[in-house]
Design a protein around this motif. Structure first.
Motif, PDB file in Angstrom:
ATOM      1  N   ALA A  97       0.838  -1.207   0.000  1.00 33.01           N
ATOM      2  CA  ALA A  97       0.000   0.000   0.000  1.00 33.01           C
ATOM      3  C   ALA A  97       0.871   1.254   0.000  1.00 33.01           C
ATOM      4  N   SER A  98       1.989   1.226   0.724  1.00 30.06           N
ATOM      5  CA  SER A  98       2.909   2.374   0.747  1.00 30.06           C
ATOM      6  C   SER A  98       3.480   2.626  -0.635  1.00 30.06           C
ATOM      7  N   TYR A  99       3.859   1.544  -1.315  1.00 28.24           N
ATOM      8  CA  TYR A  99       4.396   1.669  -2.681  1.00 28.24           C
ATOM      9  C   TYR A  99       3.327   2.239  -3.615  1.00 28.24           C
ATOM     10  N   GLU A 100       2.107   1.714  -3.526  1.00 28.77           N
ATOM     11  CA  GLU A 100       1.028   2.174  -4.393  1.00 28.77           C
ATOM     12  C   GLU A 100       0.682   3.645  -4.130  1.00 28.77           C
ATOM     13  N   ALA A 101       0.797   4.051  -2.868  1.00 32.38           N
ATOM     14  CA  ALA A 101       0.468   5.438  -2.509  1.00 32.38           C
ATOM     15  C   ALA A 101       1.612   6.400  -2.813  1.00 32.38           C
ATOM     16  N   GLY A 102       2.740   5.860  -3.298  1.00 36.66           N
ATOM     17  CA  GLY A 102       3.894   6.698  -3.617  1.00 36.66           C
ATOM     18  C   GLY A 102       4.734   7.048  -2.412  1.00 36.66           C
ATOM     19  N   ILE A 103       4.481   6.390  -1.284  1.00 40.52           N
ATOM     20  CA  ILE A 103       5.263   6.647  -0.062  1.00 40.52           C
ATOM     21  C   ILE A 103       6.381   5.610  -0.017  1.00 40.52           C
ATOM     22  N   ASP A 104       7.352   5.762  -0.918  1.00 38.07           N
ATOM     23  CA  ASP A 104       8.396   4.741  -1.039  1.00 38.07           C
ATOM     24  C   ASP A 104       9.801   5.293  -0.770  1.00 38.07           C
ATOM     25  N   TYR A 105       9.869   6.468  -0.116  1.00 38.52           N
ATOM     26  CA  TYR A 105      11.185   7.074   0.129  1.00 38.52           C
ATOM     27  C   TYR A 105      12.016   6.273   1.134  1.00 38.52           C
ATOM     28  N   ASN A 106      11.350   5.536   2.035  1.00 38.40           N
ATOM     29  CA  ASN A 106      12.091   4.706   2.996  1.00 38.40           C
ATOM     30  C   ASN A 106      11.688   3.238   2.857  1.00 38.40           C
ATOM     31  N   LEU A 107      11.396   2.825   1.617  1.00 40.67           N
ATOM     32  CA  LEU A 107      10.915   1.472   1.374  1.00 40.67           C
ATOM     33  C   LEU A 107      11.938   0.427   1.800  1.00 40.67           C
ATOM     34  N   ASP A 108      13.222   0.680   1.549  1.00 42.97           N
ATOM     35  CA  ASP A 108      14.260  -0.282   1.913  1.00 42.97           C
ATOM     36  C   ASP A 108      14.270  -0.536   3.421  1.00 42.97           C
ATOM     37  N   TYR A 109      14.143   0.550   4.181  1.00 44.96           N
ATOM     38  CA  TYR A 109      14.122   0.402   5.640  1.00 44.96           C
ATOM     39  C   TYR A 109      12.892  -0.385   6.083  1.00 44.96           C
ATOM     40  N   GLN A 110      11.727  -0.074   5.476  1.00 47.48           N
ATOM     41  CA  GLN A 110      10.498  -0.794   5.826  1.00 47.48           C
ATOM     42  C   GLN A 110      10.617  -2.288   5.515  1.00 47.48           C
ATOM     43  N   ILE A 111      11.202  -2.588   4.364  1.00 53.50           N
ATOM     44  CA  ILE A 111      11.349  -4.003   3.967  1.00 53.50           C
ATOM     45  C   ILE A 111      12.250  -4.738   4.946  1.00 53.50           C
ATOM     46  N   ARG A 112      13.369  -4.119   5.320  1.00 50.97           N
ATOM     47  CA  ARG A 112      14.277  -4.763   6.296  1.00 50.97           C
ATOM     48  C   ARG A 112      13.569  -4.997   7.619  1.00 50.97           C
ATOM     49  N   SER A 113      12.767  -4.008   8.026  1.00 52.10           N
ATOM     50  CA  SER A 113      12.028  -4.118   9.291  1.00 52.10           C
ATOM     51  C   SER A 113      11.014  -5.258   9.236  1.00 52.10           C
ATOM     52  N   VAL A 114      10.267  -5.345   8.120  1.00 49.28           N
ATOM     53  CA  VAL A 114       9.269  -6.404   7.968  1.00 49.28           C
ATOM     54  C   VAL A 114       9.950  -7.769   7.892  1.00 49.28           C
ATOM     55  N   TYR A 115      11.040  -7.833   7.120  1.00 47.48           N
ATOM     56  CA  TYR A 115      11.784  -9.092   6.980  1.00 47.48           C
ATOM     57  C   TYR A 115      12.259  -9.591   8.347  1.00 47.48           C
ATOM     58  N   SER A 116      12.803  -8.656   9.135  1.00 49.51           N
ATOM     59  CA  SER A 116      13.297  -9.003  10.470  1.00 49.51           C
ATOM     60  C   SER A 116      12.153  -9.494  11.366  1.00 49.51           C
ATOM     61  N   PHE A 117      10.991  -8.819  11.261  1.00 51.52           N
ATOM     62  CA  PHE A 117       9.844  -9.207  12.089  1.00 51.52           C
ATOM     63  C   PHE A 117       9.368 -10.616  11.722  1.00 51.52           C
TER      64      PHE A 117
END
Length: 513
Positions: free
Chosen positions: A401-421
């Protein structure tokens, strides 16, 4: 006490006032003034209570305790008209009063009638109390038939104790499976499946359905429905849910006594139909359930809350199958009002499920900000052990949803956080790994290559759609429809509606059973 007062209906409050003022001296009783004061408050505020009531601060604890007891007594007197367990215990009390007065024959007559009613309504613990009391009375009589009567009491007691033991084992098994589902969701690997089979299957296999009483069969069906549900075997879950409901239909006198358990059978039934994509059967079953709820009316507050949850969930599922996300969103305000009104009756697990379904409605409609708003209510939970699977998928959906909404400036950090979780929750599978890897590469993919990359991801994920364990991801995220929408340039709703129409064009025997 404040919660108790707020839960009372107008009729119950009126009944309490009549009960409390039945003596002339109670007209101005302090506990009645305390009741009136608390009834007018929106939230409990002890300062306002002390200002409005003729009660000193040191008197307040005792006054509250007295009021609480008086409310419960009045509710019991009102509830005895509608509750068989309360009626039976009242008869036991009457029998005890007569016994203490030495009126053994009268006491015995009440006990015999109570025993018949308790036996007919499967009130086993009350039945044991009645039989024990009857034994006590019979020791005061001297008759030739005492030996045979004693043997009859012994056989009845032994049979009841056997049933209680079976009920205890089966109900505990059902609760254990449900608790496991609340914590982890569906089985994730062959190891999970083997552990569940090794532990629960032998405990359930010892029972022969024909030899079981009503309550034993009910708990057996409940345990079997949950056992198959958590194992992804929705066909068998559906079959046991059907038998669960049919059991109550065959014993209609048990519905008022266990109405909440009867309703939960419909919850399993409708959930199974949704996951099997049996659209027509789901719609027909949901309509039948709504008609029955209207005919029966409000049995009690708990039953109203459970039935409304089932109805809202059923309609949202129907919208998911049809691709009617806009129609589903029209329900959101009503659902929110319901959740606020009954917040204290709905646990965190149930709220999380509803929030996730609402988030999926907004995602399907393309309203990604509202989708993330509801997902935040799930990811912000303070207990990571409740529905760990749901929390994981909420985080993944939030990424998309963040990617679709164009809120992807910190996508790498979000992905690492989700992956870790997900790794921490021990919930990583191939579908999730492929999705996260794709999202991680997004920033490095040129725009003209994006559709090719999406097609590659689609081809990689498609085989997992019917995989025994990997398919659980598709229960939470319709990732394939999202990928199709990105590839074809259409909305997710259009893709799902097209699939739905294509499914409806099939012969009836092929599309629904």
């Amino acid at each position: 006490m404040f919660d108790l007062i707020k839960s009372m209906t107008k009729a119950e409050k009126r009944n309490f006032k009549l009960y409390a003022t039945r003596l002339a001296g109670n007209q101005e009783a302090k506990f009645i003034a305390l009741f009136d004061c608390l009834d007018t408050l929106e939230e409990y505020d002890e300062g306002k209570v002390l200002q409005k009531c003729p009660v000193k601060k040191e008197q307040l604890p005792n006054m509250k305790a007295h009021l609480y007891k008086q409310i419960l007594v009045s509710l019991r007197l009102l509830g005895v008209q509608h509750s068989m367990p309360i009626q039976l215990r009242e008869q036991l009390d009457f029998a005890r009063i007569l016994y203490d007065k030495g009126l053994y024959r009268q006491s015995s007559k009440i006990l015999e009638k109570t025993r018949e009613q308790a036996s007919a309504t499967q009130q086993h613990t009350i039945l044991l109390d009645v039989i024990d009391f009857q034994k006590q009375i019979e020791t005061l009589n001297v008759s030739r038939g005492m030996a045979s009567l004693a043997e009859s009491f012994h056989r009845q007691t032994a049979d009841i104790c056997r049933q209680i033991e079976n009920i205890n084992t089966l109900s505990s098994t059902a609760l254990q499976i449900f608790s496991l589902y609340q914590k982890l969701g569906y089985v994730r690997t062959q190891k999970d499946l083997d552990l569940i089979d090794q532990y629960f299957r032998p405990r359930l296999a010892v029972y022969t359905e024909r030899s079981l009483s009503f309550l034993e069969r009910f708990y057996y069906f409940q345990a079997m429905a949950w056992f198959h549900y958590i194992r992804h075997d929705f066909v068998r879950c559906y079959l046991y849910a059907c038998r669960w409901i049919a059991l109550f239909d065959a014993h209609p006198q048990m519905k008022p006594l266990m109405y909440d358990n009867y309703l939960k059978g419909y919850s399993r039934l409708l959930e199974g139909l949704f996951l099997m994509r049996k659209y027509h059967t789901l719609v027909d079953t949901l309509a039948r359930f709504e008609r029955e709820c209207r005919e029966i009316g409000s049995v009690n507050e708990n039953a109203v809350v459970i039935s409304r949850q089932i109805i809202y969930t059923g309609h949202i599922h129907r919208c998911f199958l049809e691709g009617g996300f806009r129609e589903g969103i029209r329900l959101v305000e009503e659902v929110e009002t319901f959740l606020r009104k009954h917040s204290k009756h709905i646990n965190l697990h149930q709220k999380m499920l509803m929030y996730y379904k609402i988030a999926c409605l907004y995602f399907g409609d393309g309203n990604y900000s509202k989708c993330m708003e509801y997902l935040a209510r799930i990811t912000g939970t303070k207990d990571p052990q409740i529905r760990r699977d749901l929390q994981c998928y909420a985080k993944i959906l939030n990424l998309i949803a963040s990617y679709e909404a164009g809120i992807d400036y910190n996508l790498d950090y979000q992905i690492r956080s989700v992956y870790s979780f997900i790794v921490k929750m021990n919930d990583m599978q191939e579908v999730q790994r492929e999705m996260l890897a794709f999202l991680k590469r997004l920033n490095s993919i040129y725009a003209h290559n994006l559709k090719d990359e999406l097609r590659v991801l689609y081809q990689r994920l498609k085989p997992y759609e019917n995989h025994p364990y990997e398919r659980r991801t598709f229960y939470y995220l319709d990732i394939l429809s999202w990928l199709e929408s990105k590839i074809t340039g259409r909305t997710v709703g259009e893709i799902i509606r097209e699939k739905f129409r294509r499914e409806q064009r099939k012969p009836l025997a092929e599309r629904d059973v």
